[in-house]
Every structure is written in structure tokens, then in C-alpha cells.
Design an enzyme around this catalytic site. Structure first.
Site, PDB file in Angstrom:
ATOM      1  CG  ASN A  21     -20.388 -39.630  -5.032  1.00  0.00           C
ATOM      2  OD1 ASN A  21     -20.785 -40.081  -6.113  1.00  0.00           O
ATOM      3  ND2 ASN A  21     -20.703 -38.416  -4.623  1.00  0.00           N
TER       4      ASN A  21
ATOM      5  CG  ASN B 184     -16.749 -40.951 -14.252  1.00  0.00           C
ATOM      6  OD1 ASN B 184     -15.546 -40.772 -14.034  1.00  0.00           O
ATOM      7  ND2 ASN B 184     -17.594 -39.945 -14.393  1.00  0.00           N
TER       8      ASN B 184
ATOM      9  N   GLY C 178     -22.646 -42.819 -18.133  1.00  0.00           N
ATOM     10  CA  GLY C 178     -21.713 -43.867 -17.752  1.00  0.00           C
ATOM     11  C   GLY C 178     -20.322 -43.759 -18.360  1.00  0.00           C
TER      12      GLY C 178
ATOM     13  CG  HIS D  85     -19.351 -33.378  -6.301  1.00  0.00           C
ATOM     14  ND1 HIS D  85     -20.721 -33.495  -6.481  1.00  0.00           N
ATOM     15  CD2 HIS D  85     -19.082 -32.053  -6.266  1.00  0.00           C
ATOM     16  CE1 HIS D  85     -21.250 -32.278  -6.522  1.00  0.00           C
ATOM     17  NE2 HIS D  85     -20.277 -31.389  -6.394  1.00  0.00           N
TER      18      HIS D  85
HETATM   19  C1  GRF Z   1     -19.854 -36.971 -13.553  1.00  0.00           C
HETATM   20  O1  GRF Z   1     -19.582 -35.624 -13.817  1.00  0.00           O
HETATM   21  C2  GRF Z   1     -19.715 -37.253 -12.074  1.00  0.00           C
HETATM   22  O2  GRF Z   1     -18.750 -36.487 -11.442  1.00  0.00           O
HETATM   23  C3  GRF Z   1     -21.077 -36.889 -11.552  1.00  0.00           C
HETATM   24  O3  GRF Z   1     -21.966 -37.300 -12.577  1.00  0.00           O
HETATM   25  C4  GRF Z   1     -21.303 -37.314 -13.824  1.00  0.00           C
HETATM   26  C5  GRF Z   1     -21.473 -38.682 -14.407  1.00  0.00           C
HETATM   27  O4  GRF Z   1     -20.991 -38.767 -15.724  1.00  0.00           O
HETATM   28  N1  GRF Z   1     -21.311 -37.451 -10.255  1.00  0.00           N
HETATM   29  P1  GRF Z   1     -20.966 -40.146 -16.470  1.00  0.00           P
HETATM   30  O5  GRF Z   1     -22.362 -40.743 -16.384  1.00  0.00           O
HETATM   31  O6  GRF Z   1     -19.958 -41.027 -15.793  1.00  0.00           O
HETATM   32  O7  GRF Z   1     -20.592 -39.844 -17.892  1.00  0.00           O
END
Ligand code: GRF
Length: 203
Positions: free
Chosen positions: A110, A17, A15, A112
Site C-alpha cells: 500500500n 499511481n 489512478g 500512503h
Molecule cells: C495517493 O496520494 C496515494 O498515496 C493515496 O491515494 C492517492 C491516490 O492517487 N493512497 P491516485 O489515484 O494514484 O492518483
């Protein structure tokens, strides 16, 4: 009249992000608030981040429901009860059920960790993505943010930002370089998207 959108962030892991989005909402950079966090597993550290920020976190496991239809309805109702405007997928390793995709058409995003359409699709997640990029001897990788639909890593691309790949990179090193960009690009896109949607809603 509300002047903030309500986001639901879906995740399955750390998490980081989610954290960058929570922080940018709190700063007022994104005119929105994270109103709900949905995790596919109770082990996700993202749930702890939600809890610390005073945000409701729920675990959504379809297997816990008697059948798929009940599971779909439960999730649609949950999003409805929280008056969610936008769904933000941030490291969510499951597919959203079709009724949710339908209800939020054009309002699901989303992120990626590669330059789609390359290095995407089912099974392409986490370090697997970065390992594949290095093995293909790419000189560039990056971040893609796209609208999500019923197909993994499919849907209109709304933003991309590149990072270099160095010959001596390990998957972990590349992942860290990409993740740093994710933390600025996702908030940037969500700011634009939220401002536009608020305007469309006349708020
Ligand atoms: C990120 O690299 C995102 O691009 C991918 O999963 C990862 C999630 O990271 N879809 P976090 O849980 O937000 O640290």
C-alpha cells in the site's frame, strides 16, 4: 517460463499511481505487468486508464453480492483466474477482505501520502492527510510504502521518502509535492519486490 510477475492494482480514484506503474512496466523497469485493475467504484478515472492500456478493469462492490462470503469468494477467484502474484493498493479506500489478505500474505503493498505511523489510519486519506500535516505544523511529510494487512495503514514499512512542508503550503500544494514522489517511489519498490519474488520463484 514466465519472466514477468502479474500485478493487480486496486484503486478508488484518479489512478495516477496506476499510470506510473503501467508506464514503468511497459518500459521494462519493473519486471511485471498490470494484469488486472480492481476499483471500488465505477466512477474511478483509474478504470479509464486501465481501458486505454488494454488492461481488464473490474468494479468490486461488496453490496452487490448476496452476502459477505460470496463477495469474498468472488474476489479470491478473480485474482486466482488472473494468476495474480502481487496486490498493489494505490488509492484504494476499502479494506481487502480477510480471505484475500490471507491468500496474499506478505504480497500486498500500500502507498500512503504521509510519513507513517503519523497521519494514518481509518479516515486519513486524500486531502485530509495533507490538511492534518499542515495543521500540525510539521516541517516534513512524505510517502510511505508498506506491506498491508487487516488494519488500515498498518504493516511493515518497506520504503519512505521525505518532502519538505512549507509554512505557506495549501493542502493541494503539499499533495502535489507528495504525489510526484509517489510516482517514482512506488515503481522503485515494485521493481525490487518483483525482482526478488521472480528469483524466489526460480523465474
Ligand atoms: C495517493 O496520494 C496515494 O498515496 C493515496 O491515494 C492517492 C491516490 O492517487 N493512497 P491516485 O489515484 O494514484 O492518483
Amino acid at each position: 517460463m514466465a519472466d514477468k510477475l502479474r500485478l493487480a492494482v486496486f484503486l478508488s480514484g484518479g489512478g495516477s499511481n496506476l499510470q506510473s506503474i503501467i508506464d514503468k512496466c511497459a518500459e521494462g523497469y519493473i519486471p511485471a505487468e498490470v494484469a488486472l485493475v480492481v476499483s471500488s467504484t465505477k466512477k474511478a478515472f483509474g478504470l479509464t486508464r486501465a481501458d486505454k492500456a488494454g488492461i481488464e478493469g473490474v468494479v468490486y462492490r461488496r453490496k452487490k453480492f448476496p452476502d459477505g462470503k460470496t463477495a469474498d469468494t468472488w474476489l479470491v477467484n478473480l485474482l486466482d483466474d488472473h494468476k495474480i502474484d502481487i496486490i498493489v493498493l494505490a488509492g484504494y479506500l476499502k479494506m481487502l477482505p480477510p480471505p484475500v489478505v490471507k491468500a496474499f500474505k506478505g504480497r500486498i503493498y500500500n502507498i500512503h501520502p504521509a510519513l507513517l505511523p503519523k497521519f494514518g489510519g481509518k479516515g486519513m486519506y486524500g486531502l485530509k492527510v495533507h490538511r492534518a500535516v499542515i495543521e500540525a505544523r510539521e516541517s516534513e511529510s512524505g510517502v510511505t510504502i508498506h506491506k498491508a494487512d487487516e488494519i488500515y495503514d498498518h504493516g511493515e514499512i518497506v520504503a519512505q521518502e521525505k518532502v519538505p512542508v512549507f509554512p505557506e503550503d495549501t493542502p493541494d500544494e503539499l499533495a502535489a509535492r507528495v504525489l510526484k514522489v509517489e510516482h517514482s517511489l512506488y515503481p522503485k519498490v515494485l521493481k525490487t519486490v518483483s525482482e526478488r519474488l521472480l528469483k524466489e520463484m526460480g523465474k
